[in-house]
Design an enzyme around this catalytic site. Structure first.
Site, mmCIF file in Angstrom:
data_model
loop_
_atom_site.group_PDB
_atom_site.id
_atom_site.type_symbol
_atom_site.label_atom_id
_atom_site.label_comp_id
_atom_site.label_asym_id
_atom_site.label_seq_id
_atom_site.Cartn_x
_atom_site.Cartn_y
_atom_site.Cartn_z
ATOM 1 N N MET A 1 0.846 -1.195 0.000
ATOM 2 C CA MET A 1 0.000 0.000 0.000
ATOM 3 C C MET A 1 0.883 1.247 0.000
ATOM 4 O O MET A 1 0.688 2.169 -0.777
ATOM 5 C CB MET A 1 -0.860 0.052 1.275
ATOM 6 C CG MET A 1 -1.743 -1.137 1.506
ATOM 7 S SD MET A 1 -2.545 -0.996 3.135
ATOM 8 C CE MET A 1 -2.123 -2.561 3.829
ATOM 9 N N GLU B 1 3.626 4.192 -0.190
ATOM 10 C CA GLU B 1 4.501 4.722 -1.241
ATOM 11 C C GLU B 1 5.463 5.737 -0.626
ATOM 12 O O GLU B 1 5.188 6.270 0.462
ATOM 13 C CB GLU B 1 3.649 5.392 -2.320
ATOM 14 C CG GLU B 1 2.667 4.402 -2.904
ATOM 15 C CD GLU B 1 1.935 4.917 -4.126
ATOM 16 O OE1 GLU B 1 2.077 6.111 -4.466
ATOM 17 O OE2 GLU B 1 1.221 4.104 -4.739
ATOM 18 N N PRO B 2 6.546 6.026 -1.339
ATOM 19 C CA PRO B 2 7.518 6.963 -0.761
ATOM 20 C C PRO B 2 6.880 8.295 -0.356
ATOM 21 O O PRO B 2 7.267 8.896 0.641
ATOM 22 C CB PRO B 2 8.528 7.169 -1.903
ATOM 23 C CG PRO B 2 8.431 5.919 -2.727
ATOM 24 C CD PRO B 2 7.007 5.455 -2.624
ATOM 25 N N SER C 1 0.204 7.445 5.347
ATOM 26 C CA SER C 1 -1.041 7.633 6.097
ATOM 27 C C SER C 1 -2.205 7.941 5.157
ATOM 28 O O SER C 1 -3.319 7.471 5.359
ATOM 29 C CB SER C 1 -0.885 8.788 7.085
ATOM 30 O OG SER C 1 0.171 8.536 7.968
ATOM 31 N N GLU D 1 -5.791 -6.189 10.689
ATOM 32 C CA GLU D 1 -4.351 -5.921 10.829
ATOM 33 C C GLU D 1 -4.087 -5.128 12.108
ATOM 34 O O GLU D 1 -3.136 -5.389 12.839
ATOM 35 C CB GLU D 1 -3.852 -5.142 9.597
ATOM 36 C CG GLU D 1 -2.372 -4.807 9.683
ATOM 37 C CD GLU D 1 -1.830 -4.096 8.448
ATOM 38 O OE1 GLU D 1 -2.530 -4.054 7.415
ATOM 39 O OE2 GLU D 1 -0.691 -3.591 8.524
ATOM 40 N N ARG D 2 -4.963 -4.157 12.388
ATOM 41 C CA ARG D 2 -4.731 -3.282 13.550
ATOM 42 C C ARG D 2 -4.943 -4.028 14.861
ATOM 43 O O ARG D 2 -4.157 -3.883 15.802
ATOM 44 C CB ARG D 2 -5.620 -2.047 13.448
ATOM 45 C CG ARG D 2 -5.102 -1.151 12.350
ATOM 46 C CD ARG D 2 -6.011 -0.091 11.870
ATOM 47 N NE ARG D 2 -5.339 0.607 10.762
ATOM 48 C CZ ARG D 2 -5.938 1.363 9.869
ATOM 49 N NH1 ARG D 2 -7.245 1.559 9.937
ATOM 50 N NH2 ARG D 2 -5.246 1.936 8.901
HETATM 51 C C1 FAD Z 1 8.830 -2.094 9.491
HETATM 52 C C2 FAD Z 1 7.696 -1.592 8.646
HETATM 53 C C3 FAD Z 1 6.934 -2.501 7.923
HETATM 54 C C4 FAD Z 1 5.910 -2.041 7.093
HETATM 55 N N1 FAD Z 1 5.210 -2.945 6.325
HETATM 56 C C5 FAD Z 1 4.337 -2.473 5.400
HETATM 57 C C6 FAD Z 1 3.716 -3.369 4.463
HETATM 58 O O1 FAD Z 1 3.936 -4.592 4.487
HETATM 59 N N2 FAD Z 1 2.886 -2.844 3.539
HETATM 60 C C7 FAD Z 1 2.620 -1.508 3.467
HETATM 61 O O2 FAD Z 1 1.872 -1.099 2.591
HETATM 62 N N3 FAD Z 1 3.166 -0.633 4.350
HETATM 63 C C8 FAD Z 1 4.028 -1.087 5.297
HETATM 64 N N4 FAD Z 1 4.616 -0.209 6.187
HETATM 65 C C9 FAD Z 1 4.301 1.220 6.087
HETATM 66 C C10 FAD Z 1 3.497 1.774 7.250
HETATM 67 O O3 FAD Z 1 2.203 1.295 7.252
HETATM 68 C C11 FAD Z 1 3.590 3.316 7.150
HETATM 69 O O4 FAD Z 1 4.913 3.676 7.498
HETATM 70 C C12 FAD Z 1 2.592 4.034 8.036
HETATM 71 O O5 FAD Z 1 1.278 3.868 7.564
HETATM 72 C C13 FAD Z 1 2.873 5.560 8.125
HETATM 73 O O6 FAD Z 1 3.007 6.130 6.863
HETATM 74 P P1 FAD Z 1 4.289 7.039 6.513
HETATM 75 O O7 FAD Z 1 5.499 6.290 6.944
HETATM 76 O O8 FAD Z 1 4.218 7.449 5.095
HETATM 77 O O9 FAD Z 1 4.169 8.298 7.454
HETATM 78 P P2 FAD Z 1 3.456 9.706 7.081
HETATM 79 O O10 FAD Z 1 2.127 9.449 6.491
HETATM 80 O O11 FAD Z 1 4.410 10.523 6.298
HETATM 81 O O12 FAD Z 1 3.262 10.330 8.508
HETATM 82 C C14 FAD Z 1 4.346 10.979 9.213
HETATM 83 C C15 FAD Z 1 3.851 11.399 10.586
HETATM 84 O O13 FAD Z 1 2.771 12.316 10.442
HETATM 85 C C16 FAD Z 1 1.638 11.888 11.156
HETATM 86 N N5 FAD Z 1 0.417 12.192 10.396
HETATM 87 C C17 FAD Z 1 0.148 11.928 9.099
HETATM 88 N N6 FAD Z 1 -1.105 12.300 8.785
HETATM 89 C C18 FAD Z 1 -1.652 12.812 9.914
HETATM 90 C C19 FAD Z 1 -2.932 13.358 10.242
HETATM 91 N N7 FAD Z 1 -3.921 13.456 9.352
HETATM 92 N N8 FAD Z 1 -3.139 13.809 11.509
HETATM 93 C C20 FAD Z 1 -2.157 13.716 12.428
HETATM 94 N N9 FAD Z 1 -0.927 13.205 12.186
HETATM 95 C C21 FAD Z 1 -0.685 12.745 10.949
HETATM 96 C C22 FAD Z 1 1.811 10.385 11.285
HETATM 97 O O14 FAD Z 1 1.161 9.873 12.430
HETATM 98 C C23 FAD Z 1 3.313 10.251 11.422
HETATM 99 O O15 FAD Z 1 3.655 10.420 12.766
HETATM 100 C C24 FAD Z 1 5.622 -0.650 7.034
HETATM 101 C C25 FAD Z 1 6.364 0.245 7.798
HETATM 102 C C26 FAD Z 1 7.404 -0.194 8.581
HETATM 103 C C27 FAD Z 1 8.208 0.803 9.368
#
Ligand code: FAD
Length: 445
Positions: free
Chosen positions: A185, A187-188, A192, A307-308
């Site tokens: 799901m 992407e770079p 969220s 998942e959650r």
């Molecule tokens: C070890 C690991 C395994 C993973 N495995 C998978 C996988 O198998 N498949 C997959 O698809 N993903 C995977 N992920 C990704 C993971 O689900 C995401 O890292 C996570 O959803 C957060 O997205 P982001 O890193 O882009 O952070 P961002 O979306 O950039 O968020 C950065 C910060 O801003 C905060 N933030 C963002 N939006 C809001 C808002 N509206 N209100 C308040 N605060 C906000 C967030 O809480 C966070 O603290 C994995 C991540 C890790 C670290």
């Protein structure tokens, strides 16, 4: 008795009482059982809760479980202790689990336990799937994300939305550990904000052409089949109605795997980046077939609570495990002429931690029961994730402190647990996003 025979027996036949007694022999009897012996009018079927047991990781406790679950738990514990723990350093160095082990754990019947039998899984209930996750946490969650990502995050999509031919093509081999699964799901530029993804697929005759990239994907590099989330209707009135899920197989031209990412923790669990460059996919690659086109976001919303809650389940069990290792440590560690466990401040910290863990356990077990009955809502699953992940990180941090300098050493389970538990408030949807979901329900009119 080999472990997979047990798994089959648990899910396909009633277990005779005499078999149960023979399997239970030799297991430590809890304080609860000793008390119950004297209380004649209490039903023998009532199981103790962990707060009443000798250990928080004891088998035979928790009223949501049955003796069948205990057998499964005992088998999983034996397998993980004997087969996972000795390999941890090699896997941490490689950044992933080797393929041979996937087949071994599959042959043991410990993958796809909660996947329906009609789809090609073991057909266990949700509680059985939780047993698998918790037992990974009870060996310090060394490779739990690897196998949880496969069995508890990816397989439910195939199970619930796959067509008959998709079931036949992937599920039995995934359950045997011959094929590895992942879900992509994130992407770079968008994690969220799932609706903000850029990966897209464009129709070309009967085919779809996929372009984009994904990051942080658990099992991403090793996966034979990846569920990829992509935009399929750029003009959809609501972005959520223009997203689909594709099954992309390893080796498909244009599908390139990047690095195994170096992480702070969970070092034996592979996390990778994926690139899609004009990947041509037949329409049969749409998960659920053409009738599921543009319904991908709906599928995600249906499955993310599982998942959650799974993260909440793991965090609670991880805190229980580290609490027990800390209990052992403070009993044998000497300071000022006696063991740490004799100091009242240390005792009070342990008491506070046990209280936090056991109150969390009560809520998490309630959520497991709700999920098992198909009644868990998204908001409650988000509460389980937030509460248990925060609790576990705080408890593990406190346990590390009680280990002093040794707690900072990699050879101690608490050091690994400290870095591993840091990810839980982030992945699966960050805890800020969980608050958003809970709040939406609170203020809805
Ligand atoms: C070890 C690991 C395994 C993973 N495995 C998978 C996988 O198998 N498949 C997959 O698809 N993903 C995977 N992920 C990704 C993971 O689900 C995401 O890292 C996570 O959803 C957060 O997205 P982001 O890193 O882009 O952070 P961002 O979306 O950039 O968020 C950065 C910060 O801003 C905060 N933030 C963002 N939006 C809001 C808002 N509206 N209100 C308040 N605060 C906000 C967030 O809480 C966070 O603290 C994995 C991540 C890790 C670290």
């Amino acid at each position: 008795m080999s472990i997979n025979i047990s798994t089959r027996r648990i899910f396909s036949a009633k277990i005779k009482v005499c078999q149960l007694f023979s399997v239970s022999r030799g297991v430590k009897t809890s304080r609860f059982y000793r008390i119950q012996h004297d209380v004649k009018h209490t039903s023998p079927s009532r199981r103790p809760e962990p707060s009443q047991a000798d250990s928080l990781t004891e088998i035979g406790v928790r009223s949501i479980f049955s003796e069948e679950h205990d057998i499964l738990r005992r088998n999983a514990r034996k397998f993980y202790t004997e087969e996972v723990v000795p390999n941890r350093e090699r896997w941490e160095k490689d950044g992933r689990v080797d393929r041979e082990f996937w087949k071994k754990i599959g042959a043991a019947g410990l993958l796809g336990v909660g996947t329906r039998a009609e789809a090609g899984g073991w057909g266990g209930d949700y509680k059985s799937a939780c047993v698998m996750e918790e037992e990974h946490a009870y060996v310090n969650w060394l490779v739990g994300a690897t196998f949880g990502g496969h069995s508890e995050v990816t397989l439910p999509y195939l199970d619930n939305y796959g067509t008959k031919s998709q079931h036949e093509q992937f599920v039995p081999q995934m359950v045997r550990g011959e094929k590895i699964g992942a879900i992509a799901m994130t992407e770079p530029s968008s994690g969220s904000d799932l609706q903000g993804i850029k990966t897209h697929a464009k129709q070309d005759g009967d085919d779809w052409i996929l372009n984009g990239s994904k990051v942080f994907i658990t099992n991403g590099i090793s996966a034979d089949v990846t569920v990829v989330v992509a935009v399929t209707d750029l003009n959809a009135k609501h972005k959520a109605r223009g997203i689909s899920l594709f099954l992309v197989e390893d080796g498909t031209p244009g599908f390139n795997k990047g690095r195994i990412l170096k992480k702070l923790g969970m070092r034996a669990s592979e996390t990778g980046e994926l690139f899609f460059d004009d990947v041509r996919l037949p329409k049969s690659a749409i998960l659920g077939g053409e009738e599921r086109l543009n319904q991908g976001f709906y599928c995600l919303m249906q499955q993310l609570p599982r998942e959650r809650l799974g993260i909440g389940v793991v965090c609670t069990a991880h805190a229980e495990y580290i609490f027990e290792t800390t209990r052992e440590y403070i009993k044998q560690r000497k300071a000022f002429g006696s063991s740490l466990s004799k100091l009242q401040t240390v005792q009070h910290r342990m008491a506070e931690m046990k209280t936090k863990i056991c109150t969390t356990r009560a809520f998490i077990d309630q959520c497991i029961q709700l999920m098992d009955e198909g009644r868990l809502d998204a908001s409650t699953a988000s509460m389980a994730k937030i509460w248990a992940s925060d609790m576990a990180f705080k408890v593990i941090n406190e346990c590390l402190q009680l280990h002093g300098g040794w707690g900072y050493m990699w050879e101690y389970p608490v050091a690994r647990a400290f870095v591993d538990s840091r990810v839980a408030p982030i992945y699966g949807g960050s805890n800020d996003i969980m608050n958003e979901l809970i709040a939406r329900d609170i203020v809805a009119e």
